[in-house]
Design a protein around this motif. Structure first.
Motif, PDB file in Angstrom:
ATOM      1  N   THR A 130       0.834  -1.201   0.000  1.00 11.08           N
ATOM      2  CA  THR A 130       0.000   0.000   0.000  1.00 11.08           C
ATOM      3  C   THR A 130       0.867   1.249   0.000  1.00 11.08           C
ATOM      4  O   THR A 130       0.611   2.205  -0.747  1.00 11.08           O
ATOM      5  CB  THR A 130      -0.933   0.006   1.225  1.00 11.08           C
ATOM      6  N   GLU A 131       1.909   1.256   0.817  1.00 10.20           N
ATOM      7  CA  GLU A 131       2.824   2.393   0.850  1.00 10.20           C
ATOM      8  C   GLU A 131       3.488   2.613  -0.511  1.00 10.20           C
ATOM      9  O   GLU A 131       3.656   3.752  -0.958  1.00 10.20           O
ATOM     10  CB  GLU A 131       3.894   2.180   1.919  1.00 10.20           C
ATOM     11  N   CYS A 132       3.865   1.512  -1.149  1.00  6.08           N
ATOM     12  CA  CYS A 132       4.505   1.617  -2.463  1.00  6.08           C
ATOM     13  C   CYS A 132       3.538   2.167  -3.503  1.00  6.08           C
ATOM     14  O   CYS A 132       3.924   2.984  -4.344  1.00  6.08           O
ATOM     15  CB  CYS A 132       5.051   0.257  -2.898  1.00  6.08           C
ATOM     16  N   LEU A 133       2.298   1.726  -3.445  1.00  7.86           N
ATOM     17  CA  LEU A 133       1.286   2.237  -4.379  1.00  7.86           C
ATOM     18  C   LEU A 133       1.022   3.717  -4.142  1.00  7.86           C
ATOM     19  O   LEU A 133       0.918   4.506  -5.094  1.00  7.86           O
ATOM     20  CB  LEU A 133      -0.013   1.435  -4.222  1.00  7.86           C
ATOM     21  N   GLU A 134       0.928   4.107  -2.886  1.00  9.54           N
ATOM     22  CA  GLU A 134       0.710   5.521  -2.574  1.00  9.54           C
ATOM     23  C   GLU A 134       1.896   6.363  -3.032  1.00  9.54           C
ATOM     24  O   GLU A 134       1.720   7.512  -3.457  1.00  9.54           O
ATOM     25  CB  GLU A 134       0.487   5.684  -1.066  1.00  9.54           C
TER      26      GLU A 134
END
Length: 201
Positions: A130-134
């Motif tokens: 999720t952090e990478c996508l954000e």
């Protein structure tokens, strides 16, 4: 522009090295890059292996870790091998495949590798992904819902089948427009030179 196909598996240590430098190297060679995530598991299974050869052959595994430590230190990259190894890269690969059409496959892949092999985080951790996508400006909820669709699942399976048909047996691998196969981060420059030297189509 002539384009080099870059085949990588998210659980692959040596793919980390190439992911972090391929775009700059390709730009210098005047070559484009097509990012091709795939799964090594089915390819290993076809050879009768149930896990990474770095686990099957402990001496090779110990060497790989020390080799990665040396190379990463020389390149100014952090390195932390996550446990267990190899990690499960299925969702990361599906997300990257979706990101190809969305325009963030390269940046997302770099963030994932940095989190996994730079910080030692779990590759299948949803919070990490999720952090990478954000970080690439993507909507995580939309992305995680999207990779449940059959076109993404089938697309990754087909991509893995293509890799196997090309004779790919490990990652990272590079395939030139004329079908020449190069394996390993230490062959990246050779693959780029080969591609750059091909006649224009």
């Amino acid at each position: 522009m002539k384009t080099l196909d870059f085949w990588y598996e998210f659980a692959s240590t040596y793919s980390y090295l190439s992911v972090m430098r391929i775009e700059e190297a390709a730009k210098g060679a005047g070559v484009g890059v097509r990012w091709r995530p795939f799964m090594l598991g089915p390819i290993f299974a076809a050879q009768g292996w149930k896990t990474s050869p770095f686990n099957l052959f402990p001496a090779k595994g110990r060497y790989m870790v020390r080799d990665m430590e040396r190379i990463c230190a020389a390149r100014g990259l952090p390195f932390a091998l996550p446990e267990p190894f190899p990690q499960n890269g299925l969702n990361a690969a599906r997300l990257a495949l979706f990101g190809e059409d969305e325009g963030w496959i390269a940046a997302f892949s770099r963030f994932v590798y940095a989190a996994q092999f730079g910080d030692g985080k779990q590759l299948d951790d949803r919070a990490m992904l999720t952090e990478c996508l954000e970080s690439v400006g993507a909507d995580p909820a939309l992305c995680f819902e999207r990779i449940t669709h059959h076109d993404i699942k089938d697309g990754l399976r087909a991509q893995t089948d293509t890799a196997q048909a090309l004779g790919i047996f490990g990652a990272p691998s590079f395939v030139t427009p004329d079908g020449e196969l190069f394996w390993g981060d230490d062959r990246l420059e050779q693959a780029l030179e080969w591609t750059a030297g091909l006649p224009r189509a």
